[in-house]
Design a protein around this motif. Structure first.
Motif, PDB file in Angstrom:
ATOM      1  N   SER A 259       0.845  -1.191   0.000  1.00 45.45           N
ATOM      2  CA  SER A 259       0.000   0.000   0.000  1.00 45.45           C
ATOM      3  C   SER A 259       0.882   1.243   0.000  1.00 45.45           C
ATOM      4  CB  SER A 259      -0.901   0.008   1.239  1.00 45.45           C
ATOM      5  OG  SER A 259      -0.097   0.191   2.413  1.00 45.45           O
ATOM      6  N   MET A 260       0.268   2.408  -0.212  1.00 46.10           N
ATOM      7  CA  MET A 260       1.036   3.647  -0.155  1.00 46.10           C
ATOM      8  C   MET A 260       1.581   3.879   1.247  1.00 46.10           C
ATOM      9  SD  MET A 260       2.375   6.253  -1.650  1.00 46.10           S
ATOM     10  CE  MET A 260       1.737   5.845  -3.280  1.00 46.10           C
ATOM     11  N   ALA A 261       0.863   3.437   2.282  1.00 49.60           N
ATOM     12  CA  ALA A 261       1.372   3.561   3.649  1.00 49.60           C
ATOM     13  C   ALA A 261       2.654   2.750   3.813  1.00 49.60           C
ATOM     14  CB  ALA A 261       0.314   3.094   4.648  1.00 49.60           C
ATOM     15  N   GLU A 262       2.678   1.563   3.230  1.00 45.62           N
ATOM     16  CA  GLU A 262       3.884   0.729   3.300  1.00 45.62           C
ATOM     17  C   GLU A 262       5.018   1.317   2.484  1.00 45.62           C
ATOM     18  OE1 GLU A 262       1.924  -3.675   4.003  1.00 45.62           O
ATOM     19  OE2 GLU A 262       1.660  -2.696   2.041  1.00 45.62           O
ATOM     20  N   MET A 263       4.688   1.928   1.343  1.00 40.68           N
ATOM     21  CA  MET A 263       5.713   2.582   0.533  1.00 40.68           C
ATOM     22  C   MET A 263       6.335   3.763   1.282  1.00 40.68           C
ATOM     23  SD  MET A 263       4.059   2.708  -3.281  1.00 40.68           S
ATOM     24  CE  MET A 263       3.183   1.305  -3.992  1.00 40.68           C
ATOM     25  N   GLU A 264       5.487   4.540   1.947  1.00 39.10           N
ATOM     26  CA  GLU A 264       5.987   5.679   2.709  1.00 39.10           C
ATOM     27  C   GLU A 264       6.889   5.218   3.848  1.00 39.10           C
ATOM     28  OE1 GLU A 264       3.989   9.741   4.260  1.00 39.10           O
ATOM     29  OE2 GLU A 264       3.279   7.955   5.306  1.00 39.10           O
ATOM     30  N   GLN A 265       6.492   4.174   4.541  1.00 41.16           N
ATOM     31  CA  GLN A 265       7.300   3.626   5.623  1.00 41.16           C
ATOM     32  C   GLN A 265       8.645   3.138   5.089  1.00 41.16           C
ATOM     33  OE1 GLN A 265       8.669   2.466   9.156  1.00 41.16           O
ATOM     34  NE2 GLN A 265       6.555   3.250   9.053  1.00 41.16           N
ATOM     35  N   LEU A 266       8.630   2.529   3.918  1.00 42.21           N
ATOM     36  CA  LEU A 266       9.860   2.033   3.301  1.00 42.21           C
ATOM     37  C   LEU A 266      10.804   3.180   2.962  1.00 42.21           C
ATOM     38  CD1 LEU A 266      11.278  -0.526   2.099  1.00 42.21           C
ATOM     39  CD2 LEU A 266      10.184   0.058  -0.078  1.00 42.21           C
ATOM     40  N   ARG A 267      10.249   4.289   2.489  1.00 38.77           N
ATOM     41  CA  ARG A 267      11.094   5.426   2.075  1.00 38.77           C
ATOM     42  C   ARG A 267      11.569   6.262   3.247  1.00 38.77           C
ATOM     43  NH1 ARG A 267      10.604  11.001   0.220  1.00 38.77           N
ATOM     44  NH2 ARG A 267       8.355  11.029   0.606  1.00 38.77           N
TER      45      ARG A 267
END
Length: 289
Positions: A259-267
């Motif tokens: 999800s975008m939340a997971e992408m943000e956490q990754l970045r």
């Protein structure tokens, strides 16, 4: 100084407004990139996207975070898949536009890559010329092919460019699935099948009912602007379940979704704009084909 002694500065390549817009949003991601990537971006004239960027900022002045998260996810995932292979792997970027992703991967993971193939409907000859200014000795590993990614001759065009269908490959589809019909996407996926050897990184737009209602107007208005500027037709959305069923029907399988939340956490290592999956409208997946 005579005219013959002057150094001629190569003309910058002017991008379409929508391509310029995405690149303008992405610039903070490349601040720490290698010299070749920074030099590549300097050769792009992004002025045509400035007006569109201002209009998008009027809708959502932090929309660039979506693009930064997306691009970081795509690159990080590709590098992880490359590292997970025992031997060199081919990289194929479909609808690559003027994105520097191919150059980034070749510069950072070149010893693990046997070839990089970029495919788009137009502009690939110009992109190859930009590469030749930056990496003359290694330009042969970067092959720019002009073809319709949804065309029936895609496999043939790749083979003509040196792609080996019997060797493992990682395919990337970023920023394109929204503009393809479901039938076109299924046709592309069918042509990439290898009995589970190949991998596909796909980024897609989720339907509005999957997005928290307070945020639904953001993607609606942003994509309306982009569709108007690009002259695109209907925007296609998918749920995770729909894509899982599609890949299963075609003999593949979804390995992971983000999800975008997971992408943000990754970045970023934290969540700021996207606390839950329903806060975002773009997701990504990895599929085995």
């Amino acid at each position: 100084m005579s005219r013959d002694d002057r150094i001629e500065t190569p003309a910058m390549l002017k991008l379409h407004p929508t391509a310029s817009l995405v690149t303008l949003w992405s610039l903070p991601l490349y601040a720490g990139a290698g010299a070749q990537v920074r030099d590549f971006l300097k050769m792009l004239d992004l002025s045509s996207g400035e007006g569109l960027l201002r209009r998008c900022n009027d809708i959502c002045d932090w929309y660039g975070e979506v693009i930064l998260n997306r691009k970081h996810f795509i690159k990080r995932t590709a590098k992880g898949l490359i590292a997970g292979r025992e031997g060199p792997v081919q990289i194929v970027i479909l609808a690559s536009g003027k994105s520097p992703l191919a150059l980034e991967l070749l510069v950072e993971e070149g010893s693990r890559i046997s070839g990089v193939f970029e495919v788009d409907l137009a502009g690939m000859e110009e992109k190859a010329r930009l590469y030749s200014r930056l990496l003359p000795p290694g330009a042969g590993m970067l092959r720019c092919l002009e073809a319709d990614v949804a065309g029936s001759d895609l496999a043939e065009r790749l083979a003509e460019g040196g792609f080996n269908p019997d060797a493992p490959a990682i395919f990337v589809m970023e920023g394109i699935s929204y503009y393809l019909s479901e039938e076109d996407l299924a046709g592309i996926v069918s042509g990439l099948r290898s009995g589970g050897r190949n991998r596909l990184i796909l980024e897609y737009l989720v339907p509005c009912p999957e997005v928290r209602w307070e945020r639904r107007e953001i993607p609606r208005r942003i994509f309306s602007l982009i569709r108007e500027e690009a002259g695109a037709g209907r925007i296609t959305c998918y749920t995770r379940g729909e894509l899982s069923a599609l890949f299963k029907e075609l003999g593949g399988r979804v390995v992971s979704t983000s999800s975008m939340a997971e992408m943000e956490q990754l970045r970023l290592g934290i969540n700021g704009r996207f606390l839950k999956a329903e806060d975002g409208w773009i997701e990504g997946l990895v599929a085995a084909l």
